[in-house]
Design an enzyme around this catalytic site. Structure first.
Site, PDB file in Angstrom:
ATOM      1  N   TYR A  54      14.799  74.813  80.751  1.00  0.00           N
ATOM      2  CA  TYR A  54      13.409  74.398  80.591  1.00  0.00           C
ATOM      3  C   TYR A  54      12.783  74.578  81.963  1.00  0.00           C
ATOM      4  CZ  TYR A  54      14.886  71.807  76.384  1.00  0.00           C
ATOM      5  OH  TYR A  54      15.382  71.444  75.167  1.00  0.00           O
TER       6      TYR A  54
ATOM      7  N   ASP B  71      10.389  76.018  72.450  1.00  0.00           N
ATOM      8  CA  ASP B  71       9.900  75.321  71.261  1.00  0.00           C
ATOM      9  C   ASP B  71       9.733  73.824  71.471  1.00  0.00           C
ATOM     10  OD1 ASP B  71      12.557  74.662  71.415  1.00  0.00           O
ATOM     11  OD2 ASP B  71      13.130  75.542  69.498  1.00  0.00           O
TER      12      ASP B  71
ATOM     13  N   HIS C 121      14.097  74.004  67.061  1.00  0.00           N
ATOM     14  CA  HIS C 121      14.730  72.941  67.848  1.00  0.00           C
ATOM     15  C   HIS C 121      15.437  71.929  66.949  1.00  0.00           C
ATOM     16  CE1 HIS C 121      14.711  71.952  72.193  1.00  0.00           C
ATOM     17  NE2 HIS C 121      15.121  70.771  71.786  1.00  0.00           N
TER      18      HIS C 121
END
Length: 565
Positions: free
Chosen positions: A323, A351, A444
């Site tokens: 991330y 996502d 996710h």
């Protein structure tokens, strides 16, 4: 219970002080998933507190930021003699005086830290730290953080070692109803070999995990519509077996983004594996190495990156999931480190652009902080409402993501890039335009946008409307897969490989590394059986015409790629 799993648990338990061992009362009452600790049954019958989850429910005193050691603070240090690091020992009595928002110290692993300046920057809220202010937070901090977490603090953040002679005696931990519930179910739980379906691990994980662990793993967004649909959608697609083909020989080997794998299955990156087992993500690494599959390493792993990479077999391939951080410098450094450590690819997760309400996790009302390595800037006001594990570990994530971020990642690594979290055909095309090597169709696990489409439906849409995309980028799929037949359907429609996340977390929580390996065995058996009974010896033998929507393939219901009868 397997000897391998039991010995691993006992090794962790024996690391605890004698006073931390649990004595089981005669009463045996089961309760719902509401209390923190978990324990396991040793061969001799003694109960131990499992280190990996002992503090998973208590509010954690973690996330120690870079703090300035003021001259005034140094004067408070008790002159108890020289410490091993050359600093004077600090008495625990002195530590206890610093227990307010204006003056907050904690002890972790025999060292004292002043975290006053960091309270308002903690993603999980200042209350998490304040509940442990002036206390020894080691038992809470260590199970859920990488061993190198504190190494990343500036030297001045360390006030010095605590005087061990002044530390209070360990208090015996009272066994709870949840402890008894878990112990009772673990006594009844089959060995890994007794698990015949992937679903069996989920069934037993609900029984033997703590409420915190189960609710974090199982949680999904809002009403959990997407979560349910991810699995249910596979029921809309049926196989069309071909017969009278020689099925004597075959194999399941394949590759994606140039990485070979013995099974068309990979471990989807999922955080906080220590909530299920004290060895955490290392179990996933070792299990993947034994099975010859690729592991996706979560950036929010509860084991250290160096620790995970060191657990690999020679030549074992892993992909690192990232991330992007609000502080891009932190992401730059991490990308460069992962590249040097020998990862085979970067998985850019897109996502979860904004926080979601993972209902079960929030209801559990447990506070677990994220690894320090992900802490940079978090200027938001502390939340007054309870946060689950998911919210506590995501404070560093940047919500301002754009297509230019793929260029940013490419600038700092030469590894292949997979974009994970594609939920539309149009964005697959944009990934092709951006030059990435792979995409993963995923919502996710239903944990972000409720009512996001099931990945298998997006795969079917691509096969129907844009089959050319399969030759332009490697397309993988993740979400809702619970059987070998599910995998075969996805492969026949064009997926290069299929990811599983929760099943591996559940298996790690029930049987440790042996459970991870057993999931791979079950998937290999079911994929092989399904392929052979469909007339396919190898992955390349699977064709789109071997799968289609449920019901007769007539009229408008017949896929445009299906051969005419």
């Amino acid at each position: 219970m397997s000897a391998r799993f039991t010995s691993g648990l006992l090794a962790s338990a024996r690391a605890l002080p004698r006073s931390a061992r649990l004595i089981r009362p005669r009463a045996s009452t089961r309760s719902a998933h509401t209390a923190p600790p978990r324990h396991f049954q040793s061969p001799s019958g003694s109960r131990y507190l499992a280190l990996g989850v002992a503090a998973a429910v208590a509010a954690t005193a973690t996330y120690l930021g870079r703090v300035q050691l003021e001259d005034e603070s140094s004067k408070k240090v008790a002159k108890q003699g020289a410490g091993s690091a050359g600093k004077r020992l600090i008495s625990f009595e002195e530590v206890q005086k610093h227990s307010t928002a204006e003056d907050c110290w904690v002890v972790i692993d025999g060292k004292v830290y002043d975290v006053t300046d960091f309270l308002e920057n903690h993603p999980g809220g200042a209350g998490i730290i304040l509940e442990n202010a002036g206390k020894d937070a080691t038992r809470i901090f260590k199970p859920l953080h990488p061993p190198d977490a504190l190494d990343q603090l500036a030297p001045e953040a360390h006030l010095g070692p605590v005087d061990p002679d002044t530390m209070p005696a360990e208090q015996a931990l009272v066994e709870t109803e949840e402890d008894r519930r878990i112990a009772d179910w673990r006594e009844k739980m089959p060995d890994a070999e007794g698990m015949l379906l992937v679903d069996d691990f989920e069934e037993w994980a609900e029984r033997v995990l703590t409420g915190t662990g189960w609710n974090y793993y199982r949680s999904a967004a809002d009403r959990e519509i997407s979560f349910q649909e991810n699995s249910d959608a596979y029921r809309r697609y049926f196989l069309r077996p071909r017969i009278l083909r020689n099925m004597t020989e075959g194999n399941l080997e394949t590759e994606f983004i140039g990485i070979p794998t013995k099974l068309p299955v990979f471990i989807s990156p999922a955080a906080m594996a220590k909530l299920g087992h004290p060895d955490g993500e290392v179990n996933l690494t070792r299990g993947a190495g034994t099975a010859g599959i690729v592991q996706g390493i979560s950036i929010n792993a509860s084991c250290g990156l160096d620790e995970i990479m060191a657990a690999r077999k020679e030549g074992q391939k892993v992909i690192f999931q990232i991330y992007l951080n609000k502080d891009r410098k932190a992401s730059e450094a991490l990308l460069e480190k992962v590249t040097k450590l020998g990862a085979a690819g970067i998985m850019f997760t897109v996502d979860s652009a904004y926080r979601s309400k993972r209902t079960r996790d929030v209801r559990a009302k447990s506070h677990v902080a994220a690894p320090i390595k992900n802490t940079t800037t978090a200027n938001e006001a502390p939340s007054k409402s309870p946060k689950g594990v998911g919210a506590a570990i995501s404070g560093y994530q940047d919500t301002n993501l754009t297509w230019d971020d793929i260029k940013f990642i490419r600038k700092h690594t030469n590894l292949p890039i997979i974009v994970k979290g594609i939920q539309s055909l149009e964005d697959v095309q944009m990934c092709v335009d951006a030059g990435v090597e792979g995409v993963i169709l995923s919502n996710h696990g239903g944990r972000q946008c409720d009512y996001a489409p099931a990945p298998i439906d997006i795969l079917y849409e691509i096969r129907s409307l844009r089959p050319d995309l399969f030759s332009k980028v490697d397309i993988m799929i993740d979400g809702g897969v619970r059987s070998g037949a599910d995998v075969v359907k996805a492969l026949a429609l064009g997926a290069k490989a299929v990811g599983l996340g929760r099943p591996f977390l559940y298996a790690n929580g029930t049987h440790g590394q042996e459970g991870v390996e057993r999931v791979c065995e079950i998937m290999a058996e079911e994929i092989t059986n399904t392929m052979r009974n469909c007339g396919a010896n190898t992955i390349k033998d699977l064709k789109p015409e071997m799968v289609g929507p449920a019901g007769p393939w007539v009229g408008q219901n017949r896929p445009n790629w299906a051969p005419k009868p």
